[in-house]
Design a protein around this motif. Sequence first.
Motif: not given
Length: 264
Positions: A137-138, A147-151, A155-159
């Motif tokens: 959530r942070s 800004t856009s929420p990340a998923v 462990d080393n990648e967000v989308q």
Amino acid sequence: YDQTPLQYTYLPPIEITSLAPSFGTIHGDTMLLIELDWTAEHIHLRCIYGKNLASVANIINGTMITCLTPLVMKPGWISVDIGIEDEENLTILTPISAQYRYVVEPTIKSIYPPRGSMSGGSLVTISGENFHYHDERSVHCRFGNQTSPAVFATDNEVQCRSPAVDEITREVQAVRLVGEPIRDEVQEIRIVGTPIAREIQWVIVESSESREAPQVVRVLLTASTGMEGYFKLTYRGFASEPIGVKAAPEEVENCLASGLFESV
């Protein structure tokens, strides 16, 4: 016994209902948005981290404050409380502490794809290190001022989904060097030396032996200049033909053998 009256003040407890973000880098200066179950009446509220770190609480409205996290030396969890500060100590007013985690600063290494439609909605994958999966959530991706929420993908990648934009802007950055005005420049290199002139050097070889005794005399001539020149060998009033300073050994030998030194 002493009956001198002293002042003691009771203050209502302050409950923290939310804290975001729940983690930040060990370098500090992370802006915390803290919601309180209490009406903020005291103008000297402090956010208290652990036992002895504190920062000024800025009141946004009656139940919302912000604080900047202080610098720490190592990552880890720390308690966050709300209280007041006087000249001597900190007074904690929260019955239950919130938890905040200091982490190593994340590093971004790549982004894919590097472009997308103005209408937004493109799935962008960001790769790097220290993305801290523990609180999704942070984590947000920032595209310019949006800004856009990340998923978390790994462990080393967000989308993130790219936000829509109204127009495409081209950003130009300029670097200006402050100094003297630009002007034509003429550089002069002056070499100071003596004028080139004809130079005559004498090499005299004297022997203490009898003139009638056979002897071998070796004269070694070296040149440390690029100038052209020549030399002569003189014996008993006779001189050889001019020999160039760059002459080969066989040229010198032939010159001596063909002249007065043939019988010497």
